[in-house]
Design an enzyme around this catalytic site. Sequence first.
Site, PDB file in Angstrom:
ATOM      1  N   ASP A 125       0.763  -1.009  -0.434  1.00 55.02           N
ATOM      2  CA  ASP A 125       0.499  -0.026   0.311  1.00 55.02           C
ATOM      3  C   ASP A 125       0.844   1.354  -0.283  1.00 55.02           C
ATOM      4  OD1 ASP A 125       1.312   0.160   2.607  1.00 55.02           O
ATOM      5  OD2 ASP A 125      -0.635   0.537   3.701  1.00 55.02           O
ATOM      6  N   HIS A 126       1.987   0.886   0.599  1.00 55.75           N
ATOM      7  CA  HIS A 126       3.052   2.275   0.977  1.00 55.75           C
ATOM      8  C   HIS A 126       3.605   3.006  -0.309  1.00 55.75           C
ATOM      9  CE1 HIS A 126       2.294   2.353   4.898  1.00 55.75           C
ATOM     10  NE2 HIS A 126       3.152   3.106   5.292  1.00 55.75           N
TER      11      HIS A 126
ATOM     12  N   ARG B 224      -1.795  12.119  10.249  1.00 55.56           N
ATOM     13  CA  ARG B 224      -0.559  12.904  10.725  1.00 55.56           C
ATOM     14  C   ARG B 224      -0.309  14.361  10.451  1.00 55.56           C
ATOM     15  NH1 ARG B 224       3.488   8.069  11.809  1.00 55.56           N
ATOM     16  NH2 ARG B 224       2.486   8.185  13.632  1.00 55.56           N
TER      17      ARG B 224
ATOM     18  N   ASP C   6       3.811  -0.427  11.182  1.00 53.99           N
ATOM     19  CA  ASP C   6       3.719   0.421  10.698  1.00 53.99           C
ATOM     20  C   ASP C   6       2.552   1.532  12.351  1.00 53.99           C
ATOM     21  OD1 ASP C   6       2.382   2.176   8.082  1.00 53.99           O
ATOM     22  OD2 ASP C   6       1.050   2.830  10.343  1.00 53.99           O
TER      23      ASP C   6
ATOM     24  N   SER D 274       5.621   7.709  12.974  1.00 51.04           N
ATOM     25  CA  SER D 274       6.057   6.238  11.922  1.00 51.04           C
ATOM     26  C   SER D 274       6.778   4.978  12.768  1.00 51.04           C
ATOM     27  CB  SER D 274       6.138   6.142  10.615  1.00 51.04           C
ATOM     28  OG  SER D 274       5.707   7.054  10.066  1.00 51.04           O
TER      29      SER D 274
ATOM     30  N   ARG E  38       8.680   3.290  11.406  1.00 50.70           N
ATOM     31  CA  ARG E  38       9.686   3.076  10.879  1.00 50.70           C
ATOM     32  C   ARG E  38      11.299   2.652  11.163  1.00 50.70           C
ATOM     33  NH1 ARG E  38       9.343   8.709   7.103  1.00 50.70           N
ATOM     34  NH2 ARG E  38       7.638   7.658   7.056  1.00 50.70           N
TER      35      ARG E  38
END
Length: 809
Positions: free
Chosen positions: A144-145, A491, A209, A688, A690
């Site tokens: 999806d990213h 965000r 995520d 995030s 990440r």
Amino acid sequence: MNSRCLFIGRRYYQLAQTQSINQSRLIHLNFRRSLATITDQSKLPIPEPKDCSKITPNYAKLVENLSIVQKRIFGGQPLTLAEKILYAHLWNPKEINKIVKGETYLQLKPDRVAMQDASSQTVILQFMLAGMPETAVPTSIHCDHLIEAYEGGDKDVKTAEVTSKEIFDFLKSASEKYGIEFWKPGSGIIHQIVLENYAAPGALMIGTDSHTPNAGGLGTIAIGVGGADAVDAMADIPWELKAPKIIGVKLIGKLNDWASPKDVILHLAGKLTVRGGTGHIIEYFGTGIETLSCTGMATICNMGAEVGATTSVFPFTSSMHSYLSATRRHPVAKQATSYESYLKADVNANYDQIIEINLSELEPHINGPFTPDLSTPLSKFADFVTKNGWKDEIKAGLIGSCTNSSYQDMSRVTSLVAQALDKGVNPKSDFFITPGSDQIRATMERDGQTEILQKVGGRVLANACGPCIGQWKRTDIQENEENAILTSFNRNFKNRNDGNPSTMNFLASPEIVTAMTFAGRLTFNPLTDTLVDKDGKPFQFSNPSGDELPKHGFEKGREFYEPTQVSAGNPSTQIVIPSDSNRLQLLEPFPIWHGSEFHDLRVLIKVKGKCTTDHISAAGRWLKFKGHLENISNNTLIGALNADNEKVNVVRNVLTGEDGSIPEVARYYKENNIQWIVVADHNYGEGSAREHAALQVRYLGCPIIIARSFARIHETNLKKQGVLPLIFKNDDDYNLLSGGDIISTVGIIGLEPGKDVTIRIRKEKSDDKKKFEEFDILTKHTMSENQIEWFVMGSALNLIASKQKSTNI
């Protein structure tokens, strides 16, 4: 003239000049005026259930585990829902002897792991080093990213399938090899897909995520983590979490017509701030929860990440039962009903903090810009805009994303758009719509919502993250042009959505975003203000209305997007990594700790103010390098503000005496065998999940970061990669350090939980650069015994690989 009628609530709207709309059918959209539930949920169609064996929690075993812990550790005292679900998932409930919230590290066994395509690349690369034949728990990957929003819908998916082919091929082959369900690009956003397919009341899942808590709307304890945490669960290793405290949010009353579930969390974010939930789970209770839809509760839980909360959760409700049944999981709903006492807090359970929100008094809110906790009631927003001198213009309105892309969201929005269409009013700003999944897209199309949205110029984007994470090929503004967008996202950090630091993103509900997009003005209040219709008469929006669930059930979406069905891994599958790739790179294990104190480390940068994972490892155009650590490290800390010179991404190279970018100077130090550290302010690494923000600094030679405080996920990610996160024992000591200072440690040898580490600082004297002053400050840490072992071994992955090798000997 071709015309037709659109039924909304109790009114009919005559839609004229509709040659572009299919005349063979009458679109009959039945929108409710209430947020709570459809008039009679029992009349909703229940589709044939799918196989739920892998998603239904083992409630009997969980209740048994909880009983052991509740009696042994707590003497039978009542527990909150969050505590019950967490403690029921302890790795070995018979061995733990004490649980102190905020101190004890829990060893947990998650039921499931979910990953998106950007973060899963390094997860797979790390899992490959673990030496496991397949994942130990059900795992899924969601593409999806990596889809950039530009032309819209399937066109953007097709483009991504070309530009990111090697990434998708890599993830697909790895999924086949390790027994992972693979969701193709275009199938939907990870959190919507999880809510529709995998979430279950009382389950524990982790996801790579930060908005994984979305599943809390379905009663799941769902926690955002870094990739190395996911590897733990996938490799059948206990996953570690410091026992969180619990914030109880009591909801009473019922939302009025313009207020939405999004406004609950926008309001709460203003109360708690971006740090207020750190170390806590937010648990909702009270009579108000029964008035909320399942997807509305998911929206609230999703954005709980913006206050730093570990996760958010709601108890099992009738709307959850209805949603499970509507999404072909009636067996899960039936089982959950049988264990309803497990799926709610015990009577007289104690919360560490209680906040009460009266839904009946809640008005719509708008949060921002540049931080999700700057919360302003809609009634005061026009004055807020005027006070700040901002241009009264909205360049674009964007609705959807993982936070607000449910059927209910879209039906309420369509009710507003249909009113405007009937009056000949079109949006004054660009209008973008992101469905959360192909199931939502298909259902919107069947029920006529898509046609209405497109009739006023709305552009339906791909079922993907898109502009919310910076995947937006924007063409309507100049470089660094100051402008405002209104979104239903979660965000809004600077640079995040379009790479422009001057874009102000204001967060609101889809209903408020849509109505204000028609006005094109930040000062427009749809509750009180009017527009001008096609006849020059005043037009005011009526209250939005819509169905919680589709009357005719959900459309399944296109079969092409159904995930690969797996029962086990396939060892013969070769994982595809092109030899000449600049987007994928096999990982090399980080070196183990050398066994000595650290000497002559250099402060690369003293960061001032907010430093999110977006600042540390930017997304947008950098997403394509997520699988290539060397290349993505070129964006390390490029968004950080240097406290010494008030410049972004500019630091002094002490070896050359010249200024350079942070990645350039970091690489120069690494090439010259100089390790370096970062000094940071409060809540370092918020945002995030990440883990690249940890991987990159480790790769470039950073063994220690000293901050006033850390965001939970990022602190854990640093630990996992062998970076020691230290916290100033005295907040004011932050002011004593500067870039270029020389750092040594006392206390790394013999490092223990709760034991302070002394930082010895050598600073050049301002009046004589050849002379130095030296002094010590104290720092603390939150390392557990297991986490210290990660540090000693160089990373958690090194420890896993070491144990796996020992097992195979």
